[in-house]
Design a protein around this motif. Sequence first.
Motif, PDB file in Angstrom:
ATOM      1  N   ARG A 121       0.812  -1.223   0.000  1.00 39.25           N
ATOM      2  CA  ARG A 121       0.000   0.000   0.000  1.00 39.25           C
ATOM      3  C   ARG A 121       0.844   1.270   0.000  1.00 39.25           C
ATOM      4  O   ARG A 121       0.301   2.368  -0.052  1.00 39.25           O
ATOM      5  CB  ARG A 121      -0.913   0.012   1.233  1.00 39.25           C
TER       6      ARG A 121
ATOM      7  N   ASN B 247       4.749  -0.003  -4.578  1.00 41.82           N
ATOM      8  CA  ASN B 247       4.398  -1.331  -5.084  1.00 41.82           C
ATOM      9  C   ASN B 247       4.786  -1.403  -6.562  1.00 41.82           C
ATOM     10  O   ASN B 247       3.964  -1.171  -7.444  1.00 41.82           O
ATOM     11  CB  ASN B 247       2.897  -1.575  -4.886  1.00 41.82           C
TER      12      ASN B 247
ATOM     13  N   TYR C 110       2.429  -0.831  -9.905  1.00 44.24           N
ATOM     14  CA  TYR C 110       1.054  -1.278  -9.667  1.00 44.24           C
ATOM     15  C   TYR C 110       0.257  -0.262  -8.856  1.00 44.24           C
ATOM     16  O   TYR C 110      -0.961  -0.401  -8.711  1.00 44.24           O
ATOM     17  CB  TYR C 110       1.062  -2.622  -8.934  1.00 44.24           C
TER      18      TYR C 110
ATOM     19  N   ASN D   7      -2.963   1.185  -4.621  1.00 41.93           N
ATOM     20  CA  ASN D   7      -4.299   0.628  -4.405  1.00 41.93           C
ATOM     21  C   ASN D   7      -4.483  -0.740  -5.034  1.00 41.93           C
ATOM     22  O   ASN D   7      -5.616  -1.195  -5.214  1.00 41.93           O
ATOM     23  CB  ASN D   7      -5.355   1.598  -4.963  1.00 41.93           C
ATOM     24  N   ASP D   8      -3.384  -1.383  -5.384  1.00 39.85           N
ATOM     25  CA  ASP D   8      -3.463  -2.714  -5.998  1.00 39.85           C
ATOM     26  C   ASP D   8      -2.425  -3.634  -5.359  1.00 39.85           C
ATOM     27  O   ASP D   8      -1.491  -4.099  -6.010  1.00 39.85           O
ATOM     28  CB  ASP D   8      -3.217  -2.603  -7.507  1.00 39.85           C
TER      29      ASP D   8
ATOM     30  N   ASN E 277      -2.531  -6.659  -4.532  1.00 36.78           N
ATOM     31  CA  ASN E 277      -2.508  -8.018  -5.080  1.00 36.78           C
ATOM     32  C   ASN E 277      -1.941  -8.072  -6.491  1.00 36.78           C
ATOM     33  O   ASN E 277      -1.883  -9.132  -7.106  1.00 36.78           O
ATOM     34  CB  ASN E 277      -3.922  -8.611  -5.074  1.00 36.78           C
ATOM     35  N   ARG E 278      -1.581  -6.902  -7.011  1.00 31.67           N
ATOM     36  CA  ARG E 278      -0.960  -6.786  -8.329  1.00 31.67           C
ATOM     37  C   ARG E 278      -1.815  -7.408  -9.421  1.00 31.67           C
ATOM     38  O   ARG E 278      -1.350  -8.236 -10.227  1.00 31.67           O
ATOM     39  CB  ARG E 278       0.440  -7.390  -8.314  1.00 31.67           C
ATOM     40  N   LEU E 279      -3.059  -6.988  -9.460  1.00 35.87           N
ATOM     41  CA  LEU E 279      -3.975  -7.432 -10.505  1.00 35.87           C
ATOM     42  C   LEU E 279      -3.808  -6.629 -11.787  1.00 35.87           C
ATOM     43  O   LEU E 279      -4.330  -7.004 -12.834  1.00 35.87           O
ATOM     44  CB  LEU E 279      -5.417  -7.328 -10.008  1.00 35.87           C
ATOM     45  N   GLY E 280      -3.117  -5.517 -11.690  1.00 34.54           N
ATOM     46  CA  GLY E 280      -2.883  -4.705 -12.876  1.00 34.54           C
ATOM     47  C   GLY E 280      -3.998  -3.745 -13.211  1.00 34.54           C
ATOM     48  O   GLY E 280      -4.068  -3.235 -14.335  1.00 34.54           O
ATOM     49  N   THR E 281      -4.856  -3.459 -12.247  1.00 30.56           N
ATOM     50  CA  THR E 281      -5.998  -2.575 -12.519  1.00 30.56           C
ATOM     51  C   THR E 281      -5.572  -1.129 -12.788  1.00 30.56           C
ATOM     52  O   THR E 281      -6.280  -0.395 -13.479  1.00 30.56           O
ATOM     53  CB  THR E 281      -6.963  -2.597 -11.324  1.00 30.56           C
ATOM     54  N   ALA E 282      -4.467  -0.718 -12.241  1.00 29.91           N
ATOM     55  CA  ALA E 282      -3.982   0.644 -12.477  1.00 29.91           C
ATOM     56  C   ALA E 282      -2.498   0.619 -12.837  1.00 29.91           C
ATOM     57  O   ALA E 282      -1.732   1.501 -12.458  1.00 29.91           O
ATOM     58  CB  ALA E 282      -4.219   1.507 -11.243  1.00 29.91           C
ATOM     59  N   LEU E 283      -2.116  -0.423 -13.568  1.00 30.32           N
ATOM     60  CA  LEU E 283      -0.698  -0.634 -13.881  1.00 30.32           C
ATOM     61  C   LEU E 283      -0.161   0.457 -14.810  1.00 30.32           C
ATOM     62  O   LEU E 283      -0.788   0.796 -15.822  1.00 30.32           O
ATOM     63  CB  LEU E 283      -0.515  -1.996 -14.553  1.00 30.32           C
TER      64      LEU E 283
END
Length: 816
Positions: free
Chosen positions: A505, A508, A547, A550-551, A553-559
């Motif tokens: 947080r 990242n 990342y 706010n990500d 878990n590294r899902l790539g939502t705001a990569l």
Amino acid sequence: MKTNITFLFLLIAFGSFTQNKSVLRGVIYSASDSTTVIPGVIVEIDSDFRTQTNSKGEFSFTALPEGNRKLTISHSNYITQVSKIVLAEKGAVNLTFYLIEPVMDLPEAIVQQSTIIGSEKGIKELPGSAYYLSPKELQKFNYTDINRTLRSIPGVNIQEEDGFGLRPNIGLRGSGVERSSKITIMEDGILMAPAPYSAPAAYYFPTIGRMQSIEILKGSSQIKYGPYTTGGAINMLSTQLPEQLAARVSLSAGSFGNRILHAFAGNSHEQVAYSVETFQHSADGFKVLDNGGSTGFDKADYLFKLRLNSKKTAKIYQALTFKVGETIENSNETYLGLAKADFDLNPNRRYAASQMDNMTTKQRQLSANYFIQPLKFMSISSTVYRNDFKRNWYKLDAVKDSTGVKKSISAILEDPLAFNDSYAIIGGQSSVLNDALYVKGNNREYYSQGVQTIIGFEFKTGYLKHKIDLGFRYHQDEQDRYQYEDQYKMVDSVMLLTKAGDPGRESNRVNFAIAAASYIQYKLIYKRWTATTGVRHEYITLTEKDYGKNDPNRLGTALVENQNQISALIPGIALDFKVNLHLAAFLGLHKGFAPAGVKEGSLPEESINYEAGIKYYRPGFSGQLVGFMNQYENLLGADLAAGGGAGTGDFYNGGKALTQGIEFQAIYDLMHSFKSKFNLPLTIGYTLTDAQFQSSFASTNEDWGNVTSGDHLPYLAMHQFSSNLSLEHARFSLNIGLKYTSEMRASAGQGEILEDQLIPSYLVLDASAKFTINKNISFFASATNIGNTVYVVAIRPAGFRPGMPRAFQLGMKVNL
């Protein structure tokens, strides 16, 4: 230490009768250079008679009893030789010995490809500026702090930080000192920074206490040792495999709970050699927390080596060497310094708000080197390596006052009156808010891996000697930041956790580098002339995946991805002329280079570097005088928390700059002209460095700020002077050393330095002593900062930081 058994028959081979008593005389030379005598060699007959060679390499015994005797010749820089001699009554004998350096006992091609210089002889042959710290030099003071170890070397710029050398800041010829990120750092020829290309800040540095010798290379020859070619390269040589069964232990203890254990054991057979080694160092620390608590550290280093080789007489010599190591550290270190007023009152104070600060690290290194000499004039050396480094520096980052205003610790200590509420909380005053203290977990993992091959050719054609080196390296490294931030409140100088941060947080992101490097260097020798020319090519791809906060878990939502590719050609040329047997002059010209950052618009550092100098060597005296100039087209800076920045690690362009200066070193044995059982070598070193920006620009870096052309670079002393004097006897030695550093500025500027940016000049005096009971047992003692000088080493990362106060150390070494 390989034993060389030689039967010397006095009456037949060496004997001549003189007067009325037995006399034994001799001269000892270096096997790598038969014209170089070796002073300070211990010569022992049985355990009854003991002397040492003088500055001319000579030794003598008189009134020796007749009979069969064992002659032992030993020196910390060379392999011990043991000879059996037969002494007759009224006889006299004159002997000559040639000692071999530990690394030189291998085929010469291996030595040339696994080291920068190879030995003290290598300095004479290298066309450019180089320095070699031999085992004997390292053992004089038994330093475990690399800053103190290198302080006598001209051209080395150092900014101390913690007093123990845990995280050194080293530069060469004004290259910049921040986390040693602008020089090439190696151990046994392998890059050792955690991520040399993608994140070069060296939060790991090889343990100097277990090193056998150190090589420092500057000038055009360093293009072989990139990627950083502006300032120079430092290569640390670990303890070499022994030539026979050997074991030794060194124990010492001293001030501030300082405790050191160094143990080594190994053996060598005709086709296999191995060793195990550990270096353990711990201390309670010399700084005092407001509420008590430890400010010390524990560090443990382990190393294993194994070599399988063909017989040295084999038609085609081959060797396979494995190296495995691990270093673990737990240190209660902080970035929180002191406000100027507090430093003046008690420089060794630690504010209460640093009580949770702690750094844990683990470094592992693996390497396998294969060497083959298929032809007499050709050799091939290939190394596969992998280094892993994990660290979490948990430390105070910012403070929020009672009104909710959050400020960095560097801003607060820079102006404590303006942020009086936050400053009081740092000092232990209870906070109004529960989230007053922000402690960041700077959790990062690194790896560095690759394969490198060196192909060497050495041959003659007529009057010409040729040496060609071809080098290739494919390298990958990565830095993975997965950080978090906890919140605390302060209650009567005690920090209480109020909110634990979630990993990922805070910061990242992952930085990754792929680099393909190659070079060719050609050396041509004709009579007294040596010309060396070469070119290096670096092709680097840098990638960053951010990342965001706010990500986790590294899902790539705001990569956010960034990539930068760099291709650089780095040429160099040097010319050396041997005026006579003792004097040589040299000139060098090469391109300086440092990789850029990953951000768009970040350019690599480039410079044109010049040097010219002379070297002088003869028994009892040696010296080196060098002038240098580095003309930067683009000076590169980095945003490091260690430099007072935000700690993003991003690189930024600093425009044009000029660094120039003079380096001088002389070593003279004051007893050279006398026949004496004592040697009295005096070493003097001096560095003049003038470094200025030649462009005007605005920078977010705290050290640079808004720069105007003509501003001096920060943390570079214009004058550095060092001196060491040693009294050496076969049974004991006494050493005294001093280092003077002129004033420095903490931020770029010109004219008079403001008080809050001034790092005053200082002079530090150290001393050491050693007493040898016999060839197996010796005792040693040292005192650092004898005058207990209070001095400022830095005003970063946040506030004023002191140098180590006076400290004593006592110890014993045992050869088993």
